[in-house]
Design an enzyme around this catalytic site. Structure first.
Site, PDB file in Angstrom:
ATOM      1  N   SER A 294       0.850  -1.196   0.000  1.00 40.43           N
ATOM      2  CA  SER A 294       0.000   0.000   0.000  1.00 40.43           C
ATOM      3  C   SER A 294       0.879   1.236   0.000  1.00 40.43           C
ATOM      4  O   SER A 294       2.044   1.205   0.401  1.00 40.43           O
ATOM      5  CB  SER A 294      -0.884   0.025   1.244  1.00 40.43           C
ATOM      6  OG  SER A 294      -0.133   0.417   2.395  1.00 40.43           O
ATOM      7  N   ASP A 295       0.334   2.351  -0.458  1.00 34.77           N
ATOM      8  CA  ASP A 295       1.015   3.615  -0.213  1.00 34.77           C
ATOM      9  C   ASP A 295       0.839   3.947   1.272  1.00 34.77           C
ATOM     10  O   ASP A 295       0.116   3.263   2.006  1.00 34.77           O
ATOM     11  CB  ASP A 295       0.443   4.723  -1.101  1.00 34.77           C
ATOM     12  CG  ASP A 295       1.483   5.791  -1.426  1.00 34.77           C
ATOM     13  OD1 ASP A 295       2.433   5.961  -0.631  1.00 34.77           O
ATOM     14  OD2 ASP A 295       1.352   6.462  -2.473  1.00 34.77           O
ATOM     15  N   ALA A 296       1.521   4.989   1.736  1.00 36.65           N
ATOM     16  CA  ALA A 296       1.543   5.308   3.159  1.00 36.65           C
ATOM     17  C   ALA A 296       0.124   5.435   3.711  1.00 36.65           C
ATOM     18  O   ALA A 296      -0.699   6.183   3.172  1.00 36.65           O
ATOM     19  CB  ALA A 296       2.330   6.586   3.398  1.00 36.65           C
TER      20      ALA A 296
END
Length: 572
Positions: A294-296
């Site tokens: 996932s992105d942050a």
């Protein structure tokens, strides 16, 4: 990891899906299976997390390792010894060797003690794939010396919307073939030297002019257009064996609506929470078999969608294998465990995600090495970093990228006989990452002074006139960075007040604008007749700009984007 083990095909390979970038030997597969069998549920949940570490804080490293995390993300620092000690602590305190990740994108995100390599747009502007390969090899060499085994690069977003603040200089530009060529070179060199690469940001940034760090953003392309651009890019990355893809907080509504014409709000669900985009599309249709990160998860683009208790398990349940970052790591681990107990996260998805995490570690050979092998001794690292020949290569590439966009007033080259008295308007710029390289205009100003120019900094209380100034230079340029909302010329800040913002000097004083960042400032200053893009504020860029302004070197950069922003007005 030996070079021959990396699956890389040429940029014309469009189908993808046949390569397993995490394919393991029988012995490595046995190690993964054994770990899966012995880990408790809580330990498996810990392996899902890659948490950020800032300021080289060993106490923070200790807290992360106590949670049994799968990896730790290391941001740039300015002290090699402290950075080395923090990374060594991560290896020594982890029961299972951790993934050590970084946003290794170059430009102002270069590490203080490593070679200051070009950002992606700078590499594209240098327009030489062999140069890019040499730079990628240097990045891999130095990154391994600092303990990295995973990078969240390349950025494969298409720089279409010139007002987008977070793609910009982090991208290879707007040409799909150039993006593919540059990205494949980086992936091949990094993975050949034991560093997993990550293509980001799935399903594609650069269309929306907003930043997913602040708000859920949208890739609005029709699927035929998506397929001709982002689709081609991701098929090539997958076929090249990229080990990871980052699923971003970006929606792809046309794909969702093609499957459900009444999707409503669900059409705008971020990819990081979308089973359809991650499992059906990326894994199913495109055939990606690597790891999805996932992105942050601290970003506004994710947390604006639903409450945290739902977000945390949903990221893994809907196709991501790694949960990236947290503002409350222990709390998010509890939420993940709660989600598992409540059926928001299935045992099947937990097992599949942890299998991918362990497989990436095994594919990189982390389990076969001691901490001293994963991170070389400090003295050895010092010998690897900033080697003179590598610094020379990096500096030459930074200079090669510098692009003369226009000089319709035929100002160049400048010389002390005609342009002795120079006033410089400076915008220092800013970066979201606390450890980014500090910004200074000293190299540029000193370069001019060494050549006989009298240089002073613009004084808003005493504006320049034709009687005291032979040349006015705007030295500006914000590199793309998260959470900035917009990148534009702030005339109020530059000129020192709202009324002074309306001042224009170019009709009375020869005026030159240089961007050491975003390449699109002509949109806000179409009347500037001489304009140069340098793409980053690195000292070698500033020195190279001076050399070219005075005619000591030729401008060789090729713009990776339309610096005129589609406007005829900006060309004159």
């Amino acid at each position: 990891m030996d070079r021959e083990t990396v699956h890389v095909k040429g940029p014309n390979s469009e189908q993808g899906g046949s390569v397993d970038p995490l394919a393991l030997s029988p012995a490595d597969r046995a190690w993964v299976d054994a770990r899966l069998a012995e880990l408790s549920t809580e330990d498996k949940v810990g392996q899902l997390f890659v948490l950020s570490s800032t300021n080289d804080d060993i106490d923070e490293i200790d807290r992360h390792c106590a949670l049994g995390v799968g990896g730790i993300h290391r941001f740039p620092g300015h002290d090699l010894e402290r950075a080395w000690a923090a990374t060594r602590a991560a290896f020594e305190r982890s029961a299972i060797p951790p993934l050590i990740s970084g946003d290794i994108e170059g430009g102002s995100l270069s590490h203080f003690y490593a070679c200051p390599v070009p950002n992606q747009m700078g590499l594209a502007a240098a327009n030489d794939l062999e140069q890019s390969r040499r730079i990628a090899s240097i990045i891999a060499l130095e990154s391994r010396a600092m303990g990295f085994n995973w990078t969240f690069s390349p950025v494969v977003d298409v720089n279409v919307n010139f007002r987008n603040p977070v793609v910009g200089t982090r991208s290879y530009g707007s040409n799909v073939d150039a993006i593919i060529g540059q990205a494949l070179v980086l992936i091949e060199e990094l993975q050949a030297q034991g560093i997993a690469a990550t293509a980001k940001h799935w399903p594609g940034d650069g269309i929306d002019d907003r930043d997913q760090h602040l708000v859920p953003t949208v890739n609005t392309l029709a699927m035929a257009d998506w397929d001709a651009s982002f689709g081609r890019i991701y098929r090539n990355m997958i076929n090249a064996g990229v080990m990871a893809v980052m699923s971003a907080h970006i929606a792809l509504p046309e794909y969702i609506r093609a499957r459900d014409g009444n999707a409503g709000r669900e059409a705008f669900k971020p990819a990081s929470l979308s089973r359809t985009l991650n499992l059906d599309f990326l894994r199913g249709e495109l055939g990606f078999r690597g790891l999805i990160v996932s992105d942050a998860t601290a970003m506004g683009g994710l947390n604006a969608w639903c409450e945290r208790a739902e977000v945390v398990p949903a990221v893994i349940e809907n196709g991501c294998d790694v949960f990236l970052f947290s503002r409350d790591a222990a709390g998010d681990k509890r939420l993940m465990l709660d989600g598992l107990r409540q059926g928001l996260l299935s045992e099947e998805r937990l097992e599949a995600a942890v299998d991918k995490v362990l497989s990436l570690k095994a594919r990189l050979g982390l389990h076969r090495r001691e901490p001293s092998d994963l991170l070389p001794p400090l003295d050895d690292a010092r010998k690897i970093l900033r080697q003179p020949e590598n610094m020379a290569q990096v500096n030459a590439t930074n200079a090669q990228a510098i692009t003369l966009v226009k000089d319709t007033q035929e100002l160049l080259p400048i010389d002390p006989a005609r342009h002795r008295r120079i006033a410089v308007v400076v915008e220092e710029g800013w970066n979201f990452v606390s450890g980014a390289l500090p910004r200074s205009s000293a190299a540029f100003i000193e370069g001019l002074r060494e050549r006989g120019f009298e240089v002073r900094i613009f004084d808003s209380e005493v504006p320049p006139t034709r009687d005291d100034t032979d040349l006015l230079i705007y030295l500006i340029g914000q590199e793309a960075t998260p959470a900035i909302a917009q990148i534009h010329i702030d005339w109020i800040k530059l000129h020192g007040g709202s009324r002074r913002a309306m001042l224009r000097f170019n009709t009375e004083i020869p005026t030159l604008m240089i961007s050491l960042g975003q390449p699109y400032y002509l949109y806000d200053a179409p009347e500037i007749a001489t304009y140069v893009n340098g793409y980053s504020s690195l000292d070698s860029v500033q020195t190279g700009v001076v050399e070219r302004l005075v005619g000591e070197a030729a401008f060789t950069g090729v713009s990776p984007v339309d610096p005129f922003c589609g406007l005829e007005q900006t060309r004159y």
